[in-house]
Structures are given as C-alpha cells and as structure tokens.
Design an enzyme around this catalytic site. Structure first.
Site, PDB file in Angstrom:
ATOM      1  N   THR A  30       0.817  -1.211   0.000  1.00 30.72           N
ATOM      2  CA  THR A  30       0.000   0.000   0.000  1.00 30.72           C
ATOM      3  C   THR A  30       0.853   1.264   0.000  1.00 30.72           C
ATOM      4  O   THR A  30       1.969   1.272   0.558  1.00 30.72           O
ATOM      5  CB  THR A  30      -0.912   0.014   1.249  1.00 30.72           C
ATOM      6  OG1 THR A  30      -1.521   1.294   1.372  1.00 30.72           O
ATOM      7  CG2 THR A  30      -0.123  -0.246   2.526  1.00 30.72           C
ATOM      8  N   TYR A  53      -1.741   0.154   9.950  1.00 34.40           N
ATOM      9  CA  TYR A  53      -1.989  -0.570   8.705  1.00 34.40           C
ATOM     10  C   TYR A  53      -0.761  -0.483   7.791  1.00 34.40           C
ATOM     11  O   TYR A  53      -0.222  -1.502   7.334  1.00 34.40           O
ATOM     12  CB  TYR A  53      -3.242   0.009   8.022  1.00 34.40           C
ATOM     13  CG  TYR A  53      -3.407  -0.426   6.599  1.00 34.40           C
ATOM     14  CD1 TYR A  53      -3.524  -1.772   6.287  1.00 34.40           C
ATOM     15  CD2 TYR A  53      -3.448   0.507   5.565  1.00 34.40           C
ATOM     16  CE1 TYR A  53      -3.665  -2.184   4.969  1.00 34.40           C
ATOM     17  CE2 TYR A  53      -3.593   0.113   4.254  1.00 34.40           C
ATOM     18  CZ  TYR A  53      -3.695  -1.234   3.949  1.00 34.40           C
ATOM     19  OH  TYR A  53      -3.833  -1.635   2.650  1.00 34.40           O
TER      20      TYR A  53
END
Ligand code: UDP
Length: 327
Positions: A117, A141
């Site tokens: 990501t 995350y």
C-alpha cells in the site's frame, strides 16, 4: 492448468483478481476466512475456507492444489481501525502473512505477488511518491504492510522466494460486467459511502477534514480502477514466471483527486448531489498520496485505461445499484 492460490479471493480486490486470472488462462483457488469477504464473490474457481494463521490448513491447501504462485490479498486494511487496535493488524497482517510465506516456501511455491500500500510511504506532503521514496508509515496498517515487505526481502535472500510487491493507491470501481464489486461491512471507503449517501442508504457523507493544506482543504488521493489494478497483477505474475526477479511497483495513475473533487465528479456522473456534512480529520489520514506510476507502465507494460474518475464512479454506481451480495 496453472493454479494460483489467491488469499482474500472472496474480497473486493481478490475477487476481481480471480476473474482476471481465469480470463488469462489460470485456475484461481480462493483461500479466505470470510471475516471481511463474501462467499458469493467466489465465482471463478474453487474455494478453500481457512485463516492465514492456520499453518496446518495452509499446508493441506498447498498440497491439494499445488499452486505455481501465491497472490496474497487477504488483510485487514482500515486505517482508522488500525489506529484503534494495532495489535489486531500486527497479528493478522504480519503474523498471518509470515505463516503463509513459510507455508509457501515449505511447499516449494516460490512465486509470490503481494498487495502492499501507499500507506507505507506515510505523510510526505507535496511529493509524488515513487518506488524509491522513503517509507515512514503513520498508521499501523501501513506499518504492518511495510513489515511484510521486509519479510519478503529476507525470504528471498534465505529461500529464493521471488516476489512482486504492488503498492496500491486508492482502489475504486467495479467489474463492468457486474459479476463482482465492492462491498464491505462496515463500509468505510469514500466512493461506496458516497454512493450510499446518494441513494439514501445513509443520511450524508461526512467529509473527514476540510482544513488540510490542499487547494480545497480536503485530502488528495490517487484513485485506480480495480480492473486495471488486477490486470497489473496478472502482468506481475508473468514477470515472475519470466524470471525477471523481485520488484516493487506502485499502482496509481499519478493524478490526485481531492475528496471534494470526487464528490463533484459523482454529481456529474449520477446527476445527483451527494448530501455532505463536514467533520474532523480522521486519525491516521495523510494529506496527499499521489503515485509516481511510471515504473509499472515502463517495465510491466501496464496501461490503466479504465482509471478515469468518471469511469470508476460509473462502474461503482452500476454495481451499487444492482450487484450487492446480500440481495
Ligand atoms: N473520506 C471521507 N469520508 C468518509 C470516508 C473517507 O472524507 O466517510 C476521505 C478520507 O479521509 C480520505 C479519502 O476519503 O481522504 C479516501 O479514504 P478511504 O477510506 O476511501 O481510503 P484510504 O485513503 O483510507 O485508503
């Protein structure tokens, strides 16, 4: 036929990947614990129910299907949740991925495509992020995904695990044929929430922060169509099969849209205004994340030709009106 083990194949991106893999002549096998995925979304090959942290189950699945590669989508992926419960992210994402990677190596399956990501880059204002940009994630995350990237690099050195890492920017849109689409419970992503507000499924969209240092004060993100994104994964698989070595690729278009601009575009696609309220910033959100996306185009031959905002909203809106799994 060549089998690919697709973790998270019952989820939004994984289900689109299974469709693209099947179209490219592969046999996708979905491995999913159905915590955030939907069995209805498993339409393009066999389903194996299981958790990433269950090594015995993974060993069985590798033995049964003998995949030539793993595409690893399964993850928890909510920035806000990761700030509230980082242990969940480290355990599930990092612990689970480590278990999967060890199982793959033990089974001799040494081609691995990983969903990372842009959240691994963190908040680097007014910089277009390319694959060599420093990685300073500002939420758990992003930190969990960066840790998995490190694990892959160590396993390459020790065990010859060849990998392609894709760092996604913001994924939107849906399969234009309406077989699969985006559906989360609870929903936290901008485009589906905006469409919920448009057709009255929720009262209004809350804009998280209007005081960012951007032209209209709202956060800027780089949106990529889910079909373009999964096409890159098939190209990444070919890259590994051609023995081109481990590589990191950003997947974005290089064009940023503010939250307000996404809302404006949706108005022009649907002819309806999204009811909105202004709220505070969401913890963990970066001001601007825009991809330097040349490498995937130059080296993989990737052409993200569905990734206009208009197309993404059009496809998401069609899916939203017709295709939910809970109907
Ligand atoms: N966003 C928003 N309201 C919402 C959901 C999202 O204003 O109800 C904003 C969010 O702050 C971010 C952008 O929309 O700037 C994209 O957020 P999303 O959760 O879709 O993806 P993320 O960037 O977290 O991966």
């Amino acid at each position: 036929m060549n089998t690919i083990l697709v973790t998270g194949g019952a989820g939004y991106i994984g289900s689109h990947a299974c469709k693209a893999l099947k179209a490219a002549g592969y046999a996708p096998v979905t491995y999913d614990n159905l915590v955030t995925g939907w069995q209805d979304a498993v339409k393009f090959g066999p389903f194996e129910h299981g958790d990433l942290q269950d090594r015995a189950r993974l060993d069985m699945v590798f033995q049964k299907h003998k995949p030539i590669a793993v595409m690893h989508f399964a993850a928890l992926s909510l920035v806000g949740e990761s700030m509230q419960d980082p242990g969940l992210y480290w355990r599930n994402n990092v612990g689970g991925s480590l278990t999967l990677i060890e199982a793959a190596v033990a089974a001799g399956c040494l081609n691995f495509v990983f969903s990372s990501t842009c959240a691994t880059y963190g908040d680097q204002d007014n910089v277009v992020l390319d694959e060599n940009s420093a990685q300073y994630p500002i939420n758990a995350y992003g930190a969990s995904k960066r840790a998995i990237e490190d694990i892959l690099r160590d396993f390459e050195v020790a065990h010859g695990l060849h990998h392609v890492i894709f760092r996604y920017f913001n994924v939107a849109g849906a399969d234009p044929e309406g077989e699969v689409g985006e559906f989360h419970r609870p929903e936290t992503h901008l485009v589906p929430l905006m469409l919920d507000a448009l057709d009255g499924k929720r009262d209004a969209l809350t804009i998280f922060g209007t005081d960012y240092d951007t032209p209209d004060g709202t956060c800027i993100r780089d949106y990529v169509h889910v079909c373009d994104l999964v096409d890159a994964h098939v190209l990444g698989l070919h890259w590994l099969r051609d023995d081109k070595g481990s590589r990191v690729f950003n997947l974005g278009t290089g064009t940023g849209f503010s939250v307000q601009e996404v809302l404006d575009q949706s108005h022009s696609v649907t002819n309806r205004a999204v009811p909105c309220t202004e709220g505070p910033r969401r913890p963990g959100d970066c001001t601007k994340l825009v991809s330097g996306s040349q490498r995937a185009k130059d080296e993989l031959g990737w052409t993200p030709n569905r990734s206009t905002m208009k197309q993404m909203i059009t496809d998401a809106w069609r899916w939203h009106q017709t295709g939910h799994y809970d109907r």
